[in-house]
Scaffold this motif. Sequence first.
Motif, short mmCIF file in Angstrom:
data_model
loop_
_atom_site.label_atom_id
_atom_site.label_comp_id
_atom_site.label_asym_id
_atom_site.label_seq_id
_atom_site.Cartn_x
_atom_site.Cartn_y
_atom_site.Cartn_z
N PHE A 170 0.70 -1.21 0.05
CA PHE A 170 -0.14 0.01 -0.09
C PHE A 170 0.91 1.22 0.08
O PHE A 170 0.39 2.39 0.39
N GLY A 171 2.23 1.05 -0.58
CA GLY A 171 3.10 2.42 -0.37
C GLY A 171 3.45 2.58 0.98
O GLY A 171 3.47 1.71 1.94
N PHE A 172 4.28 3.57 0.92
CA PHE A 172 4.94 3.94 2.21
C PHE A 172 5.39 5.28 2.32
O PHE A 172 5.53 6.27 1.06
N GLY A 173 4.94 5.94 3.37
CA GLY A 173 5.56 7.29 3.89
C GLY A 173 4.41 8.30 3.52
O GLY A 173 3.23 7.79 3.51
N THR A 174 4.64 9.45 3.07
CA THR A 174 3.61 10.40 2.75
C THR A 174 2.29 9.98 1.72
O THR A 174 1.23 10.43 2.12
N HIS A 175 2.69 9.23 0.47
CA HIS A 175 1.80 8.85 -0.25
C HIS A 175 1.23 7.32 -0.17
O HIS A 175 1.12 6.69 -0.95
N ASN A 176 1.21 6.94 1.22
CA ASN A 176 0.71 5.65 1.22
C ASN A 176 -0.81 5.41 0.85
O ASN A 176 -1.71 6.59 0.88
N CYS A 177 -1.20 4.36 0.35
CA CYS A 177 -2.56 4.31 -0.37
C CYS A 177 -3.64 4.96 0.37
O CYS A 177 -4.28 4.43 1.62
N LEU A 178 -4.31 5.75 -0.24
CA LEU A 178 -5.67 6.26 0.07
C LEU A 178 -6.91 5.12 0.48
O LEU A 178 -7.51 5.24 1.23
N GLY A 179 -6.77 4.37 -0.63
CA GLY A 179 -7.83 3.50 -0.65
C GLY A 179 -7.53 2.20 0.10
O GLY A 179 -8.25 1.14 -0.02
N ALA A 180 -6.62 2.10 1.14
CA ALA A 180 -6.15 0.93 1.62
C ALA A 180 -7.14 0.28 2.56
O ALA A 180 -7.33 -0.80 2.65
N THR A 181 -7.92 1.23 3.32
CA THR A 181 -8.74 0.85 4.43
C THR A 181 -10.07 0.10 3.38
O THR A 181 -10.48 -1.10 3.99
N HIS A 182 -10.47 0.63 2.27
CA HIS A 182 -11.44 -0.01 1.66
C HIS A 182 -11.21 -1.42 1.04
O HIS A 182 -11.69 -2.24 1.00
N ALA A 183 -9.77 -1.48 0.56
CA ALA A 183 -9.35 -2.64 -0.10
C ALA A 183 -9.20 -3.66 1.06
O ALA A 183 -9.45 -5.10 0.76
N ARG A 184 -8.53 -3.32 2.16
CA ARG A 184 -8.67 -4.37 3.18
C ARG A 184 -9.85 -4.86 3.80
O ARG A 184 -9.92 -6.08 4.12
N GLN A 185 -10.94 -4.10 3.51
CA GLN A 185 -12.24 -4.32 4.04
C GLN A 185 -12.66 -5.23 3.15
O GLN A 185 -13.39 -6.48 3.74
N ILE A 186 -12.36 -5.22 1.88
CA ILE A 186 -13.03 -6.09 0.69
C ILE A 186 -12.40 -7.59 1.05
O ILE A 186 -12.88 -8.44 0.95
N MET A 187 -11.06 -7.57 1.13
CA MET A 187 -10.41 -8.84 1.39
C MET A 187 -10.59 -9.37 2.59
O MET A 187 -10.82 -10.73 2.61
N ASN A 188 -10.89 -8.88 3.76
CA ASN A 188 -11.23 -9.57 4.73
C ASN A 188 -12.49 -10.18 4.80
O ASN A 188 -12.83 -11.36 5.23
N ILE A 189 -13.65 -9.46 4.24
CA ILE A 189 -15.01 -10.10 4.03
C ILE A 189 -14.89 -11.08 3.16
O ILE A 189 -15.48 -12.18 3.44
N LEU A 190 -13.94 -10.90 1.98
CA LEU A 190 -14.23 -12.01 1.16
C LEU A 190 -13.59 -13.29 1.60
O LEU A 190 -14.06 -14.44 1.51
N LEU A 191 -12.40 -13.35 2.52
CA LEU A 191 -11.95 -14.54 3.03
C LEU A 191 -12.74 -15.00 3.85
O LEU A 191 -13.04 -16.29 3.93
N VAL A 192 -13.40 -14.07 4.70
CA VAL A 192 -14.40 -14.57 5.71
C VAL A 192 -15.47 -15.54 4.81
O VAL A 192 -16.08 -16.84 5.34
N SER A 193 -16.06 -15.00 3.79
CA SER A 193 -17.16 -15.47 3.29
C SER A 193 -16.75 -16.83 2.44
O SER A 193 -17.57 -17.82 2.59
N LEU A 194 -15.49 -16.64 1.78
CA LEU A 194 -15.00 -17.84 1.06
C LEU A 194 -14.85 -19.12 2.24
O LEU A 194 -15.37 -20.13 2.04
N ALA A 195 -14.24 -18.81 3.45
CA ALA A 195 -13.97 -19.77 4.41
C ALA A 195 -15.41 -20.29 4.78
O ALA A 195 -15.44 -21.44 5.18
N LYS A 196 -16.64 -19.58 5.08
CA LYS A 196 -17.51 -20.10 5.44
C LYS A 196 -18.58 -20.76 4.34
O LYS A 196 -19.44 -21.59 4.66
#
Length: 385
Positions: A323-349
């Motif tokens: 997600f980058g580093f320093g001043t320009h770390n990714c603005l959309g990282a929270t959104h992307a992490r939430q997508i991936m978290n929910i996807l993994l939970v759903s697939l596992a279930k």
Amino acid sequence: MEKSKLLDPFEEARLSKGYGKMNDQDDPVTMILRLKDVRKCAHNWKAFQSGATPGRIVVPSEVNIRDTRQIPFEVDPPLHKDYRSLVEPWFKRPLEKEYKQKLTKQIEAIVDEVIAKKTVEVVQDFSLRLQSQALTLLLNIPFEESETWIGWGTHVFRSEGESLDADKANLLYDYIDQQIIKAERNPGNDLYSMLLSSEVNGKKLTHEEVKGVMILTFAGGRDTVINAVTNSIAYFAEHPESLKQLRENPDVTGKAVEELIRYFSPLTHMGRVATQDTQVCEHAIKADSRISLCWASANRDASVFENPNDIVLDRKVNPHVSFGFGTHNCLGATHARQIMNILLVSLAKKVKSIEILDHTENIEDLEEFKRKVGYDSIKVNFNAL
């Protein structure tokens, strides 16, 4: 070899000299490969700027297809902080309970659909749909608008067989212009309207500034999310034991998201432009020349990551830079992490196993390096739990 495996083409150059070279549309790029050097250059915004000619810090360069500055991505401090402070609360909304509930409903509906359908082409019929539908939540606009974006295909700026496509890029720019005008006439609770009603340093944002934020929002999280989701599906197809691990120990999910994003590094690199003559890895960098911060190489640096070429779902020390580093770390990282978290939970279930039927790899040609970033297509069977 496993179909889901992503080899590290940068290892030899990273160990021997720490950098690589590529020619990008006659505007050469020095690729920085070691994690410590990538972090150092990313942190040093005075020597390596983002606020160069619009499009020049992207690799491949977008100078020939746009002149709108992406905000706050292509702005340096101190102005960068002013823009970032304005938009960051909006991009943290995926942490809110109601947002998470809506996103969970979207993702579970897609998972249920592909299980019922069984055979699915993942890139177009799963990942692109998931990413586009989730974006309606981030923009806070009607769900139906996702069909327009799905119709654009997986790439905003590219067509099959072409690295850059100005005509296709103009579809996005014209679309955003129309949406800004619509929000000006009928303000709502969407991102366009929020930006139009906002000020930075006592001045209302211009149409061009709003457009710069929106281009970044559309382009920045498209290929990357699609790659992360598609590569993860391929991985779980070949590692059903990992799905079982997540099902039996859901507390591992957060670590698993970070590890998949480290390993797959959905965005290979991002550029900067040198403001002065300097050196990186004892290599001379001339003023006004380009470097790239190679996240994909840095994330396989064996001096930092134990067994860097393996996916360790519960990896404990994981300072990746996907997600980058320093001043320009990714603005959309929270959104992307939430997508991936929910996807993994759903697939596992819901999913017992996934079978890969056919696939075509997407290989990036970086001259001395050839890197698999994901798939142009991959057909799988989903088997219900």
